[in-house]
Design a protein around this motif. Sequence first.
Motif, PDB file in Angstrom:
ATOM      1  N   ALA A 197       0.832  -1.201   0.000  1.00 40.59           N
ATOM      2  CA  ALA A 197       0.000   0.000   0.000  1.00 40.59           C
ATOM      3  C   ALA A 197       0.868   1.254   0.000  1.00 40.59           C
ATOM      4  O   ALA A 197       0.595   2.208  -0.744  1.00 40.59           O
ATOM      5  N   TYR A 198       1.908   1.260   0.825  1.00 39.53           N
ATOM      6  CA  TYR A 198       2.784   2.429   0.868  1.00 39.53           C
ATOM      7  C   TYR A 198       3.509   2.606  -0.465  1.00 39.53           C
ATOM      8  O   TYR A 198       3.612   3.714  -0.994  1.00 39.53           O
ATOM      9  N   PHE A 199       4.009   1.511  -1.008  1.00 41.51           N
ATOM     10  CA  PHE A 199       4.702   1.555  -2.297  1.00 41.51           C
ATOM     11  C   PHE A 199       3.800   2.131  -3.385  1.00 41.51           C
ATOM     12  O   PHE A 199       4.193   3.046  -4.129  1.00 41.51           O
ATOM     13  N   LEU A 200       2.582   1.625  -3.495  1.00 39.00           N
ATOM     14  CA  LEU A 200       1.664   2.115  -4.524  1.00 39.00           C
ATOM     15  C   LEU A 200       1.317   3.585  -4.298  1.00 39.00           C
ATOM     16  O   LEU A 200       1.208   4.368  -5.252  1.00 39.00           O
ATOM     17  N   HIS A 201       1.140   3.968  -3.047  1.00 40.35           N
ATOM     18  CA  HIS A 201       0.860   5.371  -2.724  1.00 40.35           C
ATOM     19  C   HIS A 201       1.960   6.286  -3.240  1.00 40.35           C
ATOM     20  O   HIS A 201       1.683   7.384  -3.739  1.00 40.35           O
ATOM     21  N   ARG A 202       3.193   5.845  -3.158  1.00 42.90           N
ATOM     22  CA  ARG A 202       4.320   6.708  -3.519  1.00 42.90           C
ATOM     23  C   ARG A 202       4.607   6.743  -5.021  1.00 42.90           C
ATOM     24  O   ARG A 202       5.162   7.724  -5.516  1.00 42.90           O
ATOM     25  N   VAL A 203       4.224   5.701  -5.767  1.00 35.64           N
ATOM     26  CA  VAL A 203       4.620   5.679  -7.186  1.00 35.64           C
ATOM     27  C   VAL A 203       3.480   5.978  -8.147  1.00 35.64           C
ATOM     28  O   VAL A 203       3.736   6.349  -9.298  1.00 35.64           O
ATOM     29  N   LEU A 204       2.228   5.823  -7.719  1.00 36.91           N
ATOM     30  CA  LEU A 204       1.110   5.958  -8.649  1.00 36.91           C
ATOM     31  C   LEU A 204       0.574   7.384  -8.717  1.00 36.91           C
ATOM     32  O   LEU A 204       0.481   8.082  -7.702  1.00 36.91           O
ATOM     33  N   ARG A 205       0.191   7.797  -9.915  1.00 39.63           N
ATOM     34  CA  ARG A 205      -0.600   9.018 -10.098  1.00 39.63           C
ATOM     35  C   ARG A 205      -2.066   8.582 -10.011  1.00 39.63           C
ATOM     36  O   ARG A 205      -2.723   8.331 -11.021  1.00 39.63           O
ATOM     37  N   ALA A 206      -2.565   8.512  -8.804  1.00 47.04           N
ATOM     38  CA  ALA A 206      -3.865   7.882  -8.562  1.00 47.04           C
ATOM     39  C   ALA A 206      -4.950   8.935  -8.377  1.00 47.04           C
ATOM     40  O   ALA A 206      -5.334   9.270  -7.254  1.00 47.04           O
ATOM     41  N   ASP A 207      -5.466   9.476  -9.492  1.00 42.23           N
ATOM     42  CA  ASP A 207      -6.579  10.413  -9.403  1.00 42.23           C
ATOM     43  C   ASP A 207      -7.924   9.694  -9.434  1.00 42.23           C
ATOM     44  O   ASP A 207      -8.971  10.309  -9.590  1.00 42.23           O
ATOM     45  N   LYS A 208      -7.879   8.384  -9.308  1.00 41.24           N
ATOM     46  CA  LYS A 208      -9.053   7.543  -9.093  1.00 41.24           C
ATOM     47  C   LYS A 208      -8.784   6.699  -7.852  1.00 41.24           C
ATOM     48  O   LYS A 208      -7.632   6.547  -7.449  1.00 41.24           O
ATOM     49  N   PRO A 209      -9.821   6.121  -7.258  1.00 39.77           N
ATOM     50  CA  PRO A 209      -9.556   5.283  -6.081  1.00 39.77           C
ATOM     51  C   PRO A 209      -8.864   3.979  -6.448  1.00 39.77           C
ATOM     52  O   PRO A 209      -9.281   3.268  -7.363  1.00 39.77           O
ATOM     53  N   VAL A 210      -7.783   3.696  -5.739  1.00 35.41           N
ATOM     54  CA  VAL A 210      -7.098   2.407  -5.816  1.00 35.41           C
ATOM     55  C   VAL A 210      -7.293   1.776  -4.442  1.00 35.41           C
ATOM     56  O   VAL A 210      -6.679   2.196  -3.461  1.00 35.41           O
ATOM     57  N   VAL A 211      -8.175   0.799  -4.368  1.00 36.39           N
ATOM     58  CA  VAL A 211      -8.661   0.281  -3.091  1.00 36.39           C
ATOM     59  C   VAL A 211      -8.112  -1.118  -2.862  1.00 36.39           C
ATOM     60  O   VAL A 211      -8.426  -2.047  -3.605  1.00 36.39           O
ATOM     61  N   MET A 212      -7.305  -1.274  -1.845  1.00 34.54           N
ATOM     62  CA  MET A 212      -6.776  -2.578  -1.493  1.00 34.54           C
ATOM     63  C   MET A 212      -7.628  -3.206  -0.401  1.00 34.54           C
ATOM     64  O   MET A 212      -8.157  -2.510   0.473  1.00 34.54           O
ATOM     65  N   THR A 213      -7.758  -4.522  -0.464  1.00 36.14           N
ATOM     66  CA  THR A 213      -8.462  -5.224   0.599  1.00 36.14           C
ATOM     67  C   THR A 213      -7.855  -6.602   0.782  1.00 36.14           C
ATOM     68  O   THR A 213      -7.063  -7.076  -0.047  1.00 36.14           O
ATOM     69  N   ALA A 214      -8.213  -7.245   1.877  1.00 34.71           N
ATOM     70  CA  ALA A 214      -7.602  -8.525   2.260  1.00 34.71           C
ATOM     71  C   ALA A 214      -8.553  -9.229   3.210  1.00 34.71           C
ATOM     72  O   ALA A 214      -9.712  -8.827   3.367  1.00 34.71           O
ATOM     73  N   ALA A 215      -8.072 -10.265   3.843  1.00 31.29           N
ATOM     74  CA  ALA A 215      -8.889 -10.992   4.821  1.00 31.29           C
ATOM     75  C   ALA A 215      -7.983 -11.634   5.859  1.00 31.29           C
ATOM     76  O   ALA A 215      -6.844 -11.983   5.570  1.00 31.29           O
ATOM     77  N   MET A 216      -8.532 -11.802   7.049  1.00 30.49           N
ATOM     78  CA  MET A 216      -7.814 -12.476   8.119  1.00 30.49           C
ATOM     79  C   MET A 216      -8.201 -13.949   8.226  1.00 30.49           C
ATOM     80  O   MET A 216      -7.549 -14.716   8.927  1.00 30.49           O
ATOM     81  N   ARG A 217      -9.263 -14.323   7.529  1.00 32.44           N
ATOM     82  CA  ARG A 217      -9.708 -15.709   7.524  1.00 32.44           C
ATOM     83  C   ARG A 217      -9.758 -16.196   6.085  1.00 32.44           C
ATOM     84  O   ARG A 217     -10.118 -15.433   5.173  1.00 32.44           O
ATOM     85  N   PRO A 218      -9.429 -17.456   5.845  1.00 31.12           N
ATOM     86  CA  PRO A 218      -9.455 -17.961   4.474  1.00 31.12           C
ATOM     87  C   PRO A 218     -10.870 -17.993   3.910  1.00 31.12           C
ATOM     88  O   PRO A 218     -11.859 -17.936   4.657  1.00 31.12           O
ATOM     89  N   ALA A 219     -10.959 -18.108   2.597  1.00 32.00           N
ATOM     90  CA  ALA A 219     -12.260 -18.073   1.928  1.00 32.00           C
ATOM     91  C   ALA A 219     -13.183 -19.193   2.380  1.00 32.00           C
ATOM     92  O   ALA A 219     -14.407 -19.052   2.340  1.00 32.00           O
ATOM     93  N   THR A 220     -12.624 -20.311   2.797  1.00 36.15           N
ATOM     94  CA  THR A 220     -13.429 -21.454   3.230  1.00 36.15           C
ATOM     95  C   THR A 220     -13.709 -21.444   4.727  1.00 36.15           C
ATOM     96  O   THR A 220     -14.330 -22.370   5.246  1.00 36.15           O
ATOM     97  N   GLY A 221     -13.237 -20.430   5.444  1.00 43.05           N
ATOM     98  CA  GLY A 221     -13.381 -20.379   6.888  1.00 43.05           C
ATOM     99  C   GLY A 221     -14.789 -20.025   7.329  1.00 43.05           C
ATOM    100  O   GLY A 221     -15.552 -19.374   6.607  1.00 43.05           O
ATOM    101  N   LEU A 222     -15.137 -20.439   8.529  1.00 47.71           N
ATOM    102  CA  LEU A 222     -16.416 -20.077   9.133  1.00 47.71           C
ATOM    103  C   LEU A 222     -16.431 -18.567   9.352  1.00 47.71           C
ATOM    104  O   LEU A 222     -15.498 -18.001   9.930  1.00 47.71           O
ATOM    105  N   ASN A 223     -17.491 -17.905   8.886  1.00 47.53           N
ATOM    106  CA  ASN A 223     -17.582 -16.443   8.985  1.00 47.53           C
ATOM    107  C   ASN A 223     -16.379 -15.754   8.345  1.00 47.53           C
ATOM    108  O   ASN A 223     -15.789 -14.830   8.915  1.00 47.53           O
ATOM    109  N   ALA A 224     -16.020 -16.195   7.165  1.00 47.98           N
ATOM    110  CA  ALA A 224     -14.912 -15.565   6.438  1.00 47.98           C
ATOM    111  C   ALA A 224     -15.182 -14.077   6.247  1.00 47.98           C
ATOM    112  O   ALA A 224     -16.300 -13.680   5.914  1.00 47.98           O
ATOM    113  N   ASP A 225     -14.167 -13.260   6.480  1.00 45.36           N
ATOM    114  CA  ASP A 225     -14.340 -11.813   6.357  1.00 45.36           C
ATOM    115  C   ASP A 225     -14.053 -11.298   4.952  1.00 45.36           C
ATOM    116  O   ASP A 225     -14.358 -10.144   4.638  1.00 45.36           O
TER     117      ASP A 225
END
Length: 344
Positions: free
Chosen positions: A123-151
């Motif tokens: 995220a920091y790297f992309l913030h510093r190198v991109l000319r981002a005049d549109k939203p560049v939205v990163m996301t992730a998860a703490m639980r795997p896709a097959t997990g109970l109540n996956a986030d």
Amino acid sequence: MPSPANKAKAPRASAPRKPGGSAGAVVVLGTGGTIAGVGRSATAAGYEAARITVDQLVAAVPDLQGMAQQGSLLCEQVAQVDSKDMDFGIWRRLATRIQELVDDPGVSGIVVTHGTDTLEETAYFLHRVLRADKPVVMTAAMRPATGLNADGPRNLWDAIAVAHAAAAPVSPDTPADAPHGVVVVMSSQVWAGAEVRKSHSWHIHAFDAGDATALAQVRLEGSLTMRRGWPRSDALGLDLLPADDRWPWVEILTSCAGSDARAADALFDAGAQGLVLAGTGGGTLHAALEAALQRWTAAGRPWWRATRVARGGLTLEAPDIDDTHRELTPAQARVELMLRLMAR
């Protein structure tokens, strides 16, 4: 969503698609991570990251599947990696593709699915190198896709809602500028890409921005409650990046009880080009390390301080401290120092 029985089969990367034909399209770029992980069971602690493609992630969320079928949501697989193994080649490839999409008038926003381990660095790297005049939205998860109540599904839905907000009319109650810049969406909170860091090893509310507040909150229906303005950056641009993986070698060394100068000496002798010291408190360093750093200074090899403390940043007043990186984590400071070495 694929069952755990499919985990032995490596997913095929989806072919890049041209978004230009769909006005206002959001493009989701997959890079792997826990959000694409598969566990042995719904409740097992162990899992294998980066097993499910971004197309499959989108298809698992009914509302997103409908958007994809209508052509307003497109998917590309840029990489498929456990983010602990993130490398410079993927960074360069990801940044290049994002900039192409930012420059495409048929794209309203970009979403990047990523692992949590090195999310703050990417995220920091992309913030510093991109000319981002549109939203560049990163996301992730703490639980795997097959997990109970996956986030992951909710985080992905929220991230796409933030990316789509760029095409929405600005109301009198929101800042005058449309969403833009690199941000991270986790647990319905929108964090600045230059500030976000992982603060918990397993909880779903695992990210914050140190002493800074979230930029916005994503409501249940996808609207945004703004807290601060969208991030801006003096973009360094992609031309700065090496064409191969031989980026400046910068390491992180922690100052601690009994620190040994031989660690700094070994890195110097091996040819490291820069060093970040994760200091104690407000940035203090063990006397043994301070003595070893005289070689680095004499040779013109830069070394920076950061703090191993989660909040507060660098409070020490010293001639070697640049005010522009007082609030950076050691991992973020390493990225910034590498970029400055490239710019020399």
